[in-house]
Design a protein around this motif. Structure first.
Motif, short mmCIF file in Angstrom:
data_model
loop_
_atom_site.label_atom_id
_atom_site.label_comp_id
_atom_site.label_asym_id
_atom_site.label_seq_id
_atom_site.Cartn_x
_atom_site.Cartn_y
_atom_site.Cartn_z
N ILE A 151 14.22 -10.00 0.27
CA ILE A 151 12.86 -10.50 0.05
C ILE A 151 11.89 -9.77 0.98
N THR A 152 10.80 -9.29 0.43
CA THR A 152 9.79 -8.61 1.24
C THR A 152 8.49 -9.40 1.34
N SER A 153 8.30 -10.38 0.47
CA SER A 153 7.10 -11.22 0.53
C SER A 153 7.45 -12.60 0.00
N GLU A 154 7.18 -13.63 0.82
CA GLU A 154 7.58 -14.99 0.48
C GLU A 154 6.38 -15.83 0.04
N PRO A 155 6.63 -16.86 -0.78
CA PRO A 155 5.55 -17.77 -1.19
C PRO A 155 5.17 -18.73 -0.06
N GLN A 156 4.03 -19.41 -0.24
CA GLN A 156 3.53 -20.36 0.75
C GLN A 156 3.23 -21.69 0.07
N TYR A 167 -1.00 -19.24 -7.51
CA TYR A 167 -0.15 -18.05 -7.46
C TYR A 167 0.89 -18.23 -6.36
N PHE A 168 2.16 -18.16 -6.72
CA PHE A 168 3.26 -18.14 -5.75
C PHE A 168 3.79 -16.71 -5.69
N THR A 169 3.62 -16.07 -4.54
CA THR A 169 4.04 -14.68 -4.39
C THR A 169 5.53 -14.58 -4.10
N CYS A 170 6.17 -13.58 -4.72
CA CYS A 170 7.57 -13.28 -4.41
C CYS A 170 7.82 -11.82 -4.74
N ARG A 171 8.12 -11.04 -3.71
CA ARG A 171 8.45 -9.63 -3.93
C ARG A 171 9.80 -9.35 -3.29
N ALA A 172 10.58 -8.52 -3.99
CA ALA A 172 11.93 -8.22 -3.51
C ALA A 172 12.29 -6.78 -3.83
N GLU A 173 13.18 -6.23 -3.01
CA GLU A 173 13.69 -4.88 -3.23
C GLU A 173 15.20 -4.93 -3.34
N GLY A 174 15.77 -3.93 -3.98
CA GLY A 174 17.21 -3.85 -4.14
C GLY A 174 17.53 -2.77 -5.15
N ASN A 175 18.81 -2.46 -5.29
CA ASN A 175 19.23 -1.45 -6.24
C ASN A 175 20.46 -1.99 -6.99
N PRO A 176 20.35 -2.26 -8.29
CA PRO A 176 19.19 -2.06 -9.16
C PRO A 176 18.04 -3.00 -8.79
N LYS A 177 16.88 -2.74 -9.37
CA LYS A 177 15.72 -3.59 -9.11
C LYS A 177 16.05 -5.03 -9.45
N PRO A 178 15.82 -5.95 -8.52
CA PRO A 178 16.24 -7.34 -8.75
C PRO A 178 15.42 -8.02 -9.85
N GLN A 179 16.10 -8.93 -10.52
CA GLN A 179 15.43 -9.82 -11.45
C GLN A 179 14.88 -11.01 -10.66
N ILE A 180 13.66 -11.41 -10.95
CA ILE A 180 13.04 -12.54 -10.26
C ILE A 180 13.18 -13.79 -11.12
#
Length: 425
Positions: A151-156, A167-180
């Motif tokens: 996780i690179t950006s969490e909701p508040q 808006y609830f933010t959620c950003r993630a990185e990984g390989n393959p690109k993660p499903q949210i």
């Protein structure tokens, strides 16, 4: 080579190249190459190896080249190549491999060349679906190097009223690109069920036209073939139309003994949620005293009550619409205590004697006297003064004995006894 070996022989730990080609080796036992940390190249091709078990290449952390082609390999444990962190080239062609799992190669960060195709059976990927049917030989290092999502950006947390957009933010990185995937109260949200819910391209959850049913605990999950990770849980709190405060519980007059604890309950509702505060007496702020606290629900809590804590207290409930208040009294009661106690006396017959006895407490205690456990004689010689003093005039021999002073109140009684002795003339 050509030594007709059936098992892996023991060799020097300093060996850098081990050539076991063209032998009759059928099995590689876990730990067969243990302690060969300097091994750079291992040639096992043209044997009769049928399977590669877990731990087969343990300790070969510096191995760069591994030749396993032209064997009879049918299966490879998914952990077989674990620990080969330096391996650059792996040759598996001309075997009978039926299938390979992607996990088999996730432990090979430096793998540059993988050759696995052969005329008998070409090993193909079964999972993940994006690589299904692909020949293992055609896969690139990037495709084999899966990364667990992070996780690179969490909701508040968020507070909303009716009809807002959230808006609830959620950003993630990984390989393959993660499903949210978004969860509400631990259940996956189905965006198709509610047109107000939208998953934006960057993983943000957008909720339009907010309503009371949207309130709850939300959590974002990022998932790919290598694993999954969740954000911390956040809360969506829903508030309706603004409204003035109203008391749910109002404080009530309360009696308490000195040294005990007392709570004046007070809670209110409204939109926004009212803030509760307290004053004492004529709107005087509460003293800065560690004994005095406001509870999470809004009540006033006082520990180890002293007499000075008694009095009028007012609870205020305020929001940006209005302020309301309610008043109650703390009545501090004290068990009677003697402030003046009588003492034994010896007097001459015919004289007057006074036994002083005074007490304090709340409510103020009443002084009562007895003699030998019985009421005093009903005569004019035995008188209890307003101060509590017992006065006996013209004492006689039959007045001799034990007298008891009692301080009596609704919260308790205390006693003290004295002895009267009569001296004959």
């Amino acid at each position: 080579m050509h030594l007709n070996l059936e098992t892996v022989p023991a060799v020097s730990p300093q060996t850098t190249i081990l050539d076991l080609r063209f032998n009759k080796i059928k099995d590689i036992q876990p730990g067969s190459f243990r302690r060969l940390k300097n091994l750079n190249t291992l040639l096992l091709n043209n044997n009769h190896i049928r399977r590669i078990p877990r731990g087969a290449f343990e300790d070969l952390e510096n191995l760069k080249y591994l030749y396993l082609y032209k064997n009879e390999i049918q299966s490879i444990d998914r952990q077989a190549f674990k620990g080969l962190v330096s391996l650059e080239q792996l040759y598996l062609h001309f075997n009978n491999i039926e299938s390979l799992e992607p996990e088999s190669f996730t432990h090979l960060p430096k793998l540059e060349r993988l050759i696995s195709g052969n005329a008998q059976a070409a090993a193909t990927c079964d999972y993940p679906s994006r690589l299904q049917g692909r020949s293992v030989a055609t896969l690139t290092a990037e495709e084999l190097n899966c990364e667990v999502p992070r996780i690179t950006s969490e909701p508040q947390d968020v507070d909303v009223t009716s009809g807002n957009t959230v808006y609830f933010t959620c950003r993630a990185e990984g390989n393959p690109k993660p499903q949210i995937i978004w969860l509400r109260n631990n259940n996956a949200l189905n965006m198709r069920d509610d047109s107000r819910l939208n998953l934006l391209e960057d993983g943000t959850l957008m909720i339009q036209d907010t309503r009371e049913t949207d309130q709850g605990v939300y959590q974002c999950m990022a998932k790919n073939v290598a694993g999954e990770v969740k954000t911390s849980q956040v809360t969506l709190r829903y508030f309706g139309a603004p409204s003035r405060p109203s008391f749910v519980i109002q404080p009530q007059n309360t009696e308490v003994l000195v040294g005990e604890s007392v709570t004046l309950e007070c809670s209110a509702t409204g939109q926004p949620q009212p803030r509760v505060s307290w004053t004492k007496g004529d709107r005087t702020p509460l003293p800065n005293d560690a004994r005095i606290n406001i509870t999470p629900s809004g009540g006033l809590y006082i520990q180890q009550v002293v007499q000075a804590d008694g009095g009028q207290y007012t609870c205020f409930a305020s929001n940006n619409v209005d302020t309301i208040h309610a008043t109650a009294y703390i009545i501090v009661q004290a068990i009677p205590q003697f402030t003046v106690t009588p003492h034994d006396q010896s007097v001459l017959e015919g004289h007057t004697v006074d036994f002083p006895c005074e007490a304090s407490g709340y409510p103020q205690p009443v002084i009562a006297w007895t003699r030998g456990g019985s009421p005093l004689p009903l005569d004019r010689r035995h008188v209890v003064l307003s101060s509590g003093t017992l006065r006996i005039t013209r004492v006689a021999a039959h007045d001799e004995g034990q007298y008891e002073c009692q301080a009596v109140s609704p919260v308790g009684t205390v006693r003290t006894a004295v002895q009267l002795s009569i001296q004959q003339r």
